[in-house]
Enzyme design. Structure first.
Site, PDB file in Angstrom:
ATOM      1  N   THR A 182       0.663  -1.285  -0.059  1.00 19.15           N
ATOM      2  CA  THR A 182      -0.027  -0.011   0.022  1.00 19.15           C
ATOM      3  C   THR A 182       0.861   1.226   0.040  1.00 19.15           C
ATOM      4  OG1 THR A 182      -1.624  -1.249   1.311  1.00 19.15           O
ATOM      5  CG2 THR A 182      -2.005   1.264   1.386  1.00 19.15           C
ATOM      6  N   HIS A 209       1.884   2.058  -3.418  1.00 18.66           N
ATOM      7  CA  HIS A 209       0.914   2.416  -4.245  1.00 18.66           C
ATOM      8  C   HIS A 209       0.619   3.963  -4.175  1.00 18.66           C
ATOM      9  CE1 HIS A 209      -0.775  -0.896  -5.970  1.00 18.66           C
ATOM     10  NE2 HIS A 209      -1.228  -1.664  -4.965  1.00 18.66           N
TER      11      HIS A 209
HETATM   12  N1  LIG Z   1      -7.414  -7.463   2.656  1.00 21.35           N
HETATM   13  C1  LIG Z   1      -6.609  -6.624   3.294  1.00 21.35           C
HETATM   14  O1  LIG Z   1      -6.953  -5.725   4.253  1.00 21.35           O
HETATM   15  C2  LIG Z   1      -5.172  -6.525   2.714  1.00 21.35           C
HETATM   16  C3  LIG Z   1      -4.102  -5.991   3.743  1.00 21.35           C
HETATM   17  C4  LIG Z   1      -2.990  -6.037   3.205  1.00 21.35           C
HETATM   18  C5  LIG Z   1      -2.586  -6.354   1.898  1.00 21.35           C
HETATM   19  N2  LIG Z   1      -3.541  -6.822   1.055  1.00 21.35           N
HETATM   20  C6  LIG Z   1      -3.168  -7.322  -0.504  1.00 21.35           C
HETATM   21  O2  LIG Z   1      -2.646  -8.318  -0.382  1.00 21.35           O
HETATM   22  C7  LIG Z   1      -2.115  -8.703  -1.593  1.00 21.35           C
HETATM   23  C8  LIG Z   1      -0.619  -9.240  -0.927  1.00 21.35           C
HETATM   24  O3  LIG Z   1       0.214  -8.553  -0.408  1.00 21.35           O
HETATM   25  P1  LIG Z   1       1.845  -8.798  -0.346  1.00 21.35           P
HETATM   26  O4  LIG Z   1       2.433  -7.918   0.479  1.00 21.35           O
HETATM   27  O5  LIG Z   1       1.988 -10.227   0.008  1.00 21.35           O
HETATM   28  O6  LIG Z   1       2.013  -8.444  -2.033  1.00 21.35           O
HETATM   29  P2  LIG Z   1       3.117  -8.949  -3.138  1.00 21.35           P
HETATM   30  O7  LIG Z   1       2.777  -8.354  -4.374  1.00 21.35           O
HETATM   31  O8  LIG Z   1       4.457  -9.116  -2.198  1.00 21.35           O
HETATM   32  O9  LIG Z   1       2.779 -10.778  -3.263  1.00 21.35           O
HETATM   33  C9  LIG Z   1       1.736 -10.855  -4.221  1.00 21.35           C
HETATM   34  C10 LIG Z   1       2.438 -12.444  -4.998  1.00 21.35           C
HETATM   35  O10 LIG Z   1       1.828 -13.036  -5.938  1.00 21.35           O
HETATM   36  C11 LIG Z   1       2.730 -13.466  -6.726  1.00 21.35           C
HETATM   37  N3  LIG Z   1       1.843 -13.824  -7.852  1.00 21.35           N
HETATM   38  C12 LIG Z   1       1.685 -12.997  -8.898  1.00 21.35           C
HETATM   39  N4  LIG Z   1       0.796 -13.412  -9.781  1.00 21.35           N
HETATM   40  C13 LIG Z   1       0.537 -14.720  -9.440  1.00 21.35           C
HETATM   41  C14 LIG Z   1      -0.358 -15.598  -9.937  1.00 21.35           C
HETATM   42  N5  LIG Z   1      -0.959 -15.859 -11.126  1.00 21.35           N
HETATM   43  N6  LIG Z   1      -0.302 -16.928  -9.266  1.00 21.35           N
HETATM   44  C15 LIG Z   1       0.441 -17.030  -8.053  1.00 21.35           C
HETATM   45  N7  LIG Z   1       1.086 -15.901  -7.525  1.00 21.35           N
HETATM   46  C16 LIG Z   1       1.078 -14.900  -8.243  1.00 21.35           C
HETATM   47  C17 LIG Z   1       3.628 -12.420  -6.884  1.00 21.35           C
HETATM   48  O11 LIG Z   1       4.931 -13.083  -7.700  1.00 21.35           O
HETATM   49  C18 LIG Z   1       4.043 -12.268  -5.471  1.00 21.35           C
HETATM   50  O12 LIG Z   1       4.830 -12.966  -4.832  1.00 21.35           O
HETATM   51  C19 LIG Z   1      -1.847  -7.431  -2.254  1.00 21.35           C
HETATM   52  O13 LIG Z   1      -2.997  -7.291  -3.248  1.00 21.35           O
HETATM   53  C20 LIG Z   1      -2.073  -6.452  -1.077  1.00 21.35           C
HETATM   54  O14 LIG Z   1      -2.569  -5.095  -1.703  1.00 21.35           O
HETATM   55  C21 LIG Z   1      -4.867  -6.812   1.448  1.00 21.35           C
END
Ligand SMILES: NC(=O)c1ccc[n+]([C@@H]2O[C@H](COP(=O)([O-])OP(=O)(O)OC[C@H]3O[C@@H](n4cnc5c(N)ncnc54)[C@H](O)[C@@H]3O)[C@@H](O)[C@H]2O)c1
Ligand SMILES: [Zn+2]
Length: 341
Positions: A39, A42
């Site tokens: 975030t 972003h």
């Molecule tokens: N729901 C919530 O309240 C909340 C809170 C925090 C973060 N998030 C969200 O959670 C998500 C993950 O956060 P993060 O910090 O681990 O992000 P990140 O970008 O480090 O992790 C995402 C992972 O997904 C992998 N990936 C990409 N495409 C893929 C696919 N098709 N299949 C499998 N893996 C794939 C990437 O290589 C990466 O390792 C983000 O979208 C973030 O915004 C949500």
């Protein structure tokens, strides 16, 4: 005191600012460590310019110690180790009145909608604080916020011991969901597209799979005896993973949408109909999630040292952001310098 601000135009300004004493009901925290997350990236990319007020002191994953009490604060003491649950709700909207304050319809997410933790001395409302055990490492404690995300997600999935789950995406949040799900007694398979991340996830102790493998569906069918997964966590943000999620969930399985998908996605509604699937949205956390997260971190259940790729001084925050953007780190902590231990 030092602070780091997003000053617009994809730039961060690190400099000295004047601290003010805490107001009524507030405490002043000597900030120790702040974790950077997606975030924050972003915000720095300008993707949230319509929402944030520039200049913005950002940062919402943190640990520190109380430095000063404002008037009318009685339940805290100077020197207490704390973290902040960065949610400020209005208590009056329909969501709040229905008991869902964490997703208040007018939520102030502290560090996005109002000044955050990347400042030496940070004044916060004392109701946002959670006490930390005296022996916790303040570095590890900076991970409590993302652990609370994972706890919330696993609780919302109503995970039961012995269930087989698939996590799509092996970034920090996917790994933390796997860790918490293991505590709940689940069996876990983590699908991650990036080879280096798969290796790291394996080192932490989880089985991985490449979601682009030709035999992906077959492997999952074998692993689940032809049933499909009890729950699938979409943590990648990829459109293809949203479609895969419905392919790999069992009859009456749950699909938990953790990733933030910025645009509408294609969803296989026919599959949802055929299998009576449930889609569960999950957003941030409730206080109980933070409390369990503190317990997990202090009991050493979270692979903090493996997740924290680096700890850097606040003067090197721009380089840290570049490292994260290049995908060369999992979690980077900023040593704000307040109470570094
Ligand atoms: N729901 C919530 O309240 C909340 C809170 C925090 C973060 N998030 C969200 O959670 C998500 C993950 O956060 P993060 O910090 O681990 O992000 P990140 O970008 O480090 O992790 C995402 C992972 O997904 C992998 N990936 C990409 N495409 C893929 C696919 N098709 N299949 C499998 N893996 C794939 C990437 O290589 C990466 O390792 C983000 O979208 C973030 O915004 C949500
Ligand atoms: Zn509200």
């Amino acid at each position: 005191m030092i602070s780091a601000q997003y000053s617009g135009d994809k730039k961060i300004f690190v400099g000295q600012a004047i601290s003010t004493p805490p107001g009524p009901g507030e405490v002043q925290i000597k900030v120790a460590f702040v974790g950077l997350c997606g975030t924050d990236l972003h915000i720095l990319h300008g993707a949230m310019d319509a929402r944030v007020k520039i200049p913005l002191i950002f940062g919402h994953e943190m640990s520190g110690e109380i430095a000063m009490l404002g008037p009318q604060v009685q339940e805290w003491q100077v020197g207490d180790k704390v973290t902040v649950m960065p949610l400020d709700w209005d208590n009056t909207c329909p969501a709040c009145l229905a008991g869902n304050k964490h997703i208040c319809q007018n939520l102030n997410f502290v560090g996005i909608d109002s000044p955050g933790a990347l400042q030496g001395l940070w004044n916060v409302n004392s109701s946002w604080l959670l006490a930390l055990p005296a022996d916790i490492s303040l570095k590890d404690a900076a991970l409590i916020e993302p652990v609370a995300v994972a706890v919330h997600d696993v609780r919302r999935a109503e995970l039961k011991s012995g269930e087989k789950i698939i996590i799509l995406g092996g970034g920090p949040i996917g790994i933390l969901i796997a860790t918490v799900a293991r505590e709940f007694g689940a069996e876990i398979l983590l699908a991650e597209i990036d080879q280096n991340r798969r290796r790291m996830v394996e080192e932490i102790g989880f089985k991985t799979i490449d979601p682009t493998d030709e035999g992906f569906l077959e492997t999952i069918n074998e692993w689940t005896n032809g049933a499909g997964a009890d729950a699938v966590f979409e943590v990648s943000g990829a459109a293809s993973a949203v479609l895969q999620a419905t392919d790999i969930a069992k009859v009456r399985g749950r699909i938990v949408i953790v990733a933030i998908h910025p645009t509408p996605r294609n969803v296989n509604l026919h599959r949802i109909f055929m299998r009576e699937l449930t889609i569960v949205g999950v957003r941030v956390y409730e206080r109980i999630d933070f409390e369990l997260a503190i317990e997990y971190v202090s009991l050493g259940k979270i692979p903090c040292s493996q997740l924290i790729s680096k700890v850097v001084p606040i003067s090197e925050i721009s380089e840290a952001v570049a490292t994260l953007e290049a995908g060369q780190a999992m979690k980077i902590l900023i040593n704000v310098g307040g109470a570094a231990k």
